[in-house]
Design a protein around this motif. Structure first.
Motif, PDB file in Angstrom:
ATOM      1  N   ASN A  92       2.811  13.013  -1.255  1.00 45.04           N
ATOM      2  CA  ASN A  92       2.292  13.455  -0.142  1.00 45.04           C
ATOM      3  C   ASN A  92       4.349  14.404   0.274  1.00 45.04           C
ATOM      4  OD1 ASN A  92       1.279  15.540   2.202  1.00 45.04           O
ATOM      5  ND2 ASN A  92       1.937  13.348   3.183  1.00 45.04           N
TER       6      ASN A  92
ATOM      7  N   THR B  35       5.745  11.306   1.297  1.00 45.24           N
ATOM      8  CA  THR B  35       4.355   8.974   0.852  1.00 45.24           C
ATOM      9  C   THR B  35       4.341   9.119  -0.345  1.00 45.24           C
ATOM     10  OG1 THR B  35       3.172  10.036   1.944  1.00 45.24           O
ATOM     11  CG2 THR B  35       4.752   8.994   3.548  1.00 45.24           C
TER      12      THR B  35
ATOM     13  N   GLN C  12       3.687  -0.862   3.596  1.00 43.05           N
ATOM     14  CA  GLN C  12       3.017  -1.310   4.277  1.00 43.05           C
ATOM     15  C   GLN C  12       2.375  -2.868   3.277  1.00 43.05           C
ATOM     16  OE1 GLN C  12      -0.388   1.359   4.610  1.00 43.05           O
ATOM     17  NE2 GLN C  12       0.664   2.367   6.189  1.00 43.05           N
TER      18      GLN C  12
ATOM     19  N   SER D 277      -0.769   8.221  -5.528  1.00 36.06           N
ATOM     20  CA  SER D 277      -0.829   9.504  -5.364  1.00 36.06           C
ATOM     21  C   SER D 277       0.368  10.921  -3.972  1.00 36.06           C
ATOM     22  CB  SER D 277      -1.837  10.189  -3.901  1.00 36.06           C
ATOM     23  OG  SER D 277      -2.941   9.926  -5.787  1.00 36.06           O
TER      24      SER D 277
ATOM     25  N   ASN E  19       0.944  -1.332  -0.153  1.00 35.26           N
ATOM     26  CA  ASN E  19       0.226   0.238  -0.062  1.00 35.26           C
ATOM     27  C   ASN E  19       0.728   0.929  -0.429  1.00 35.26           C
ATOM     28  OD1 ASN E  19      -2.222   1.791   0.493  1.00 35.26           O
ATOM     29  ND2 ASN E  19      -2.179   1.567   2.856  1.00 35.26           N
ATOM     30  N   VAL E  20       0.636   1.796   0.797  1.00 34.74           N
ATOM     31  CA  VAL E  20       1.849   3.203   1.038  1.00 34.74           C
ATOM     32  C   VAL E  20       3.411   2.697   1.089  1.00 34.74           C
ATOM     33  CG1 VAL E  20       2.344   5.347   2.280  1.00 34.74           C
ATOM     34  CG2 VAL E  20      -0.421   4.460   2.017  1.00 34.74           C
TER      35      VAL E  20
ATOM     36  N   THR F  14       0.856   6.602  -2.485  1.00 33.47           N
ATOM     37  CA  THR F  14       0.386   5.516  -2.241  1.00 33.47           C
ATOM     38  C   THR F  14       0.552   4.633  -3.455  1.00 33.47           C
ATOM     39  OG1 THR F  14      -1.873   6.336  -3.670  1.00 33.47           O
ATOM     40  CG2 THR F  14      -1.483   7.171  -1.530  1.00 33.47           C
ATOM     41  N   GLY F  15      -0.524   3.439  -3.402  1.00 35.05           N
ATOM     42  CA  GLY F  15      -0.797   2.987  -4.160  1.00 35.05           C
ATOM     43  C   GLY F  15      -0.559   2.946  -5.673  1.00 35.05           C
ATOM     44  N   ASP F  16      -1.719   3.914  -6.047  1.00 31.89           N
ATOM     45  CA  ASP F  16      -2.386   4.657  -7.305  1.00 31.89           C
ATOM     46  C   ASP F  16      -1.750   5.560  -7.386  1.00 31.89           C
ATOM     47  OD1 ASP F  16      -5.147   6.399  -6.014  1.00 31.89           O
ATOM     48  OD2 ASP F  16      -3.042   6.620  -5.631  1.00 31.89           O
TER      49      ASP F  16
END
Length: 121
Positions: free
Chosen positions: A58, A50, A98, A56, A32-33, A52-54
């Motif tokens: 941060n 960080t 994760q 995105s 995941n992240v 995300t899986g898609d």
């Protein structure tokens, strides 16, 4: 069991660039992240970026506009492109992910061993 292996750290002059990589291996169904954190001498570990899986991202305010996080899901790898480096970016950089081993498992967190980035003239 999942392991994260970071690479790409080193010594760079102020204003220079480095690219960190972090590859995950082991019993992985999905990740995941993924993220990068850093810890300077005498300071607490802090978030750098960080993703995300898609895809995105941060970013911490201190690196926004200078650092770029990306990932290659086929390789279970996350990258951190660091440009315009400053002496205050000196730290040990850690990768975190994760992951889960099956669709029914909850996500667990794993850390890498860290890679040292030194920004100095």
């Amino acid at each position: 069991q999942v392991q994260l292996v970071e690479s790409g750290g080193g010594l760079v002059q102020p204003g220079g660039s480095l690219r960190l990589s972090c590859a995950a291996s082991g019993s992985i169904f999905s990740i995941n992240v993924m993220g990068w954190y850093r810890q300077a001498p005498g300071k607490q570990r802090e978030l750098v970026a960080t993703i995300t899986g898609d895809g995105s991202p941060n970013y911490a305010g201190s690196v926004k506009g200078r650092f770029t996080i990306s990932r290659d899901n086929a390789k279970n790898t996350v990258y951190l492109q660091m440009n315009s480096l400053k002496p205050e970016d000196t730290a040990v950089y850690y990768c975190k992910a994760q992951h889960r081993a099956t669709p029914r498992d909850r996500y667990l967190e794993v850390w890498g061993q860290g890679t040292l980035v030194t920004v100095s003239s």
